[in-house]
Scaffold this motif. Sequence first.
Motif, PDB file in Angstrom:
ATOM      1  N   PRO A  58     -27.719   7.273 -12.702  1.00  0.00           N
ATOM      2  CA  PRO A  58     -26.475   6.510 -12.872  1.00  0.00           C
ATOM      3  C   PRO A  58     -25.309   7.340 -13.429  1.00  0.00           C
ATOM      4  N   GLU A  59     -25.572   8.191 -14.430  1.00  0.00           N
ATOM      5  CA  GLU A  59     -24.456   8.991 -14.967  1.00  0.00           C
ATOM      6  C   GLU A  59     -23.989  10.031 -13.958  1.00  0.00           C
ATOM      7  N   GLY A  60     -24.900  10.472 -13.099  1.00  0.00           N
ATOM      8  CA  GLY A  60     -24.532  11.398 -12.030  1.00  0.00           C
ATOM      9  C   GLY A  60     -23.679  10.713 -10.978  1.00  0.00           C
ATOM     10  N   GLN A  61     -24.027   9.466 -10.672  1.00  0.00           N
ATOM     11  CA  GLN A  61     -23.241   8.685  -9.711  1.00  0.00           C
ATOM     12  C   GLN A  61     -21.808   8.529 -10.206  1.00  0.00           C
ATOM     13  N   GLU A  62     -21.694   8.289 -11.493  1.00  0.00           N
ATOM     14  CA  GLU A  62     -20.385   8.156 -12.137  1.00  0.00           C
ATOM     15  C   GLU A  62     -19.552   9.429 -11.945  1.00  0.00           C
ATOM     16  N   VAL A  63     -20.184  10.569 -12.165  1.00  0.00           N
ATOM     17  CA  VAL A  63     -19.516  11.866 -12.024  1.00  0.00           C
ATOM     18  C   VAL A  63     -19.041  12.060 -10.581  1.00  0.00           C
ATOM     19  N   ILE A  64     -19.921  11.784  -9.630  1.00  0.00           N
ATOM     20  CA  ILE A  64     -19.573  11.994  -8.221  1.00  0.00           C
ATOM     21  C   ILE A  64     -18.444  11.056  -7.792  1.00  0.00           C
ATOM     22  N   LEU A  65     -18.476   9.828  -8.281  1.00  0.00           N
ATOM     23  CA  LEU A  65     -17.394   8.885  -7.952  1.00  0.00           C
ATOM     24  C   LEU A  65     -16.050   9.380  -8.498  1.00  0.00           C
ATOM     25  N   ARG A  66     -16.078   9.942  -9.700  1.00  0.00           N
ATOM     26  CA  ARG A  66     -14.851  10.486 -10.288  1.00  0.00           C
ATOM     27  C   ARG A  66     -14.339  11.663  -9.470  1.00  0.00           C
ATOM     28  N   LEU A  67     -15.257  12.511  -9.008  1.00  0.00           N
ATOM     29  CA  LEU A  67     -14.854  13.633  -8.161  1.00  0.00           C
ATOM     30  C   LEU A  67     -14.294  13.138  -6.831  1.00  0.00           C
ATOM     31  N   ALA A  68     -14.943  12.128  -6.261  1.00  0.00           N
ATOM     32  CA  ALA A  68     -14.499  11.579  -4.974  1.00  0.00           C
ATOM     33  C   ALA A  68     -13.051  11.107  -5.057  1.00  0.00           C
ATOM     34  N   GLU A  69     -12.681  10.525  -6.197  1.00  0.00           N
ATOM     35  CA  GLU A  69     -11.289  10.093  -6.397  1.00  0.00           C
ATOM     36  C   GLU A  69     -10.341  11.279  -6.238  1.00  0.00           C
ATOM     37  N   SER A  70     -10.721  12.422  -6.815  1.00  0.00           N
ATOM     38  CA  SER A  70      -9.885  13.629  -6.718  1.00  0.00           C
ATOM     39  C   SER A  70      -9.830  14.158  -5.287  1.00  0.00           C
ATOM     40  N   PHE A  71     -10.938  14.001  -4.543  1.00  0.00           N
ATOM     41  CA  PHE A  71     -11.015  14.561  -3.188  1.00  0.00           C
ATOM     42  C   PHE A  71     -10.323  13.695  -2.143  1.00  0.00           C
ATOM     43  N   LYS A  72     -10.293  12.381  -2.418  1.00  0.00           N
ATOM     44  CA  LYS A  72      -9.937  11.391  -1.395  1.00  0.00           C
ATOM     45  C   LYS A  72      -8.632  11.678  -0.657  1.00  0.00           C
ATOM     46  N   ASN A  73      -7.584  11.972  -1.404  1.00  0.00           N
ATOM     47  CA  ASN A  73      -6.271  12.122  -0.765  1.00  0.00           C
ATOM     48  C   ASN A  73      -6.013  13.500  -0.181  1.00  0.00           C
ATOM     49  N   ASN A  74      -6.919  14.434  -0.414  1.00  0.00           N
ATOM     50  CA  ASN A  74      -6.741  15.792   0.110  1.00  0.00           C
ATOM     51  C   ASN A  74      -7.510  15.938   1.413  1.00  0.00           C
ATOM     52  N   THR A  75      -7.057  15.207   2.422  1.00  0.00           N
ATOM     53  CA  THR A  75      -7.809  15.124   3.676  1.00  0.00           C
ATOM     54  C   THR A  75      -7.790  16.430   4.460  1.00  0.00           C
ATOM     55  N   ASP A  76      -6.987  17.412   4.019  1.00  0.00           N
ATOM     56  CA  ASP A  76      -6.977  18.698   4.707  1.00  0.00           C
ATOM     57  C   ASP A  76      -8.021  19.648   4.123  1.00  0.00           C
ATOM     58  N   GLN A  77      -8.905  19.122   3.265  1.00  0.00           N
ATOM     59  CA  GLN A  77      -9.945  19.944   2.649  1.00  0.00           C
ATOM     60  C   GLN A  77     -11.326  19.534   3.160  1.00  0.00           C
ATOM     61  N   MET A  78     -12.085  20.509   3.633  1.00  0.00           N
ATOM     62  CA  MET A  78     -13.492  20.284   3.956  1.00  0.00           C
ATOM     63  C   MET A  78     -14.281  20.302   2.644  1.00  0.00           C
ATOM     64  N   ILE A  79     -15.368  19.539   2.589  1.00  0.00           N
ATOM     65  CA  ILE A  79     -16.184  19.452   1.380  1.00  0.00           C
ATOM     66  C   ILE A  79     -17.600  19.926   1.725  1.00  0.00           C
ATOM     67  N   VAL A  80     -17.999  21.042   1.126  1.00  0.00           N
ATOM     68  CA  VAL A  80     -19.310  21.623   1.396  1.00  0.00           C
ATOM     69  C   VAL A  80     -20.163  21.473   0.138  1.00  0.00           C
ATOM     70  N   VAL A  81     -21.243  20.700   0.247  1.00  0.00           N
ATOM     71  CA  VAL A  81     -22.128  20.466  -0.901  1.00  0.00           C
ATOM     72  C   VAL A  81     -23.323  21.404  -0.789  1.00  0.00           C
ATOM     73  N   GLN A  82     -23.555  22.206  -1.836  1.00  0.00           N
ATOM     74  CA  GLN A  82     -24.630  23.187  -1.820  1.00  0.00           C
ATOM     75  C   GLN A  82     -25.622  22.900  -2.946  1.00  0.00           C
ATOM     76  N   GLY A  83     -26.902  22.842  -2.599  1.00  0.00           N
ATOM     77  CA  GLY A  83     -27.943  22.617  -3.595  1.00  0.00           C
ATOM     78  C   GLY A  83     -28.618  23.918  -3.986  1.00  0.00           C
ATOM     79  N   HIS A  84     -28.885  24.094  -5.289  1.00  0.00           N
ATOM     80  CA  HIS A  84     -29.554  25.284  -5.811  1.00  0.00           C
ATOM     81  C   HIS A  84     -30.649  24.859  -6.782  1.00  0.00           C
ATOM     82  N   THR A  85     -31.765  25.588  -6.791  1.00  0.00           N
ATOM     83  CA  THR A  85     -32.874  25.277  -7.698  1.00  0.00           C
ATOM     84  C   THR A  85     -33.203  26.507  -8.544  1.00  0.00           C
ATOM     85  N   ASP A  86     -34.130  26.324  -9.479  1.00  0.00           N
ATOM     86  CA  ASP A  86     -34.697  27.486 -10.172  1.00  0.00           C
ATOM     87  C   ASP A  86     -35.855  27.995  -9.301  1.00  0.00           C
TER      88      ASP A  86
END
Length: 161
Positions: A58-86
């Motif tokens: 749930p706290e992670g969902q909150e973080v991603i939603l906050r980021l999405a707000e920042s991304f939403k209006n910048n439609t000229d930006q591609m969003i690349v999500v990268q996962g990394h592990t140990d």
Amino acid sequence: SELQELDETAQRLADSIEAAMSDLVDDDLIEVRRDKRWIEVEIKSSILFDSGSVKIKPEGQEVILRLAESFKNNTDQMIVVQGHTDDVKIGGALLSRFPTNWELSAARATAVGRFLQEKGEIEPERLTASGFSYYKPVASNESEEGRKQNRRIEIMLMPVR
């Protein structure tokens, strides 16, 4: 020049993301990095996922939603999500779902990408998800602290070309 304008736009976007997420930046849970061509937002896995899980907390969902707000209006930006592990091998019951860290890192990146689309209302055409397993560490995997730093999601914002 066009590149100069791009830089200023990217700089403004990075500033706005940093301001919107300042509490998490202060707590070292998020880091915003800038380059001439892209912005990178690094999120520590601990705030997003429980160990071995791809279900966003749930706290992670909150973080991603906050980021999405920042991304939403910048439609000229591609969003690349990268996962990394140990580099700790997948064990126990998880092995049937994630034979290696490749699968886990890709599944986590996909979970964040889907969440950005479904709940953050980001256009799917702007999203890409990829997994890097443990092959791009930012710290040594010899210590728990280093492994913790390596478990992360990086979101790159790049201009659509």
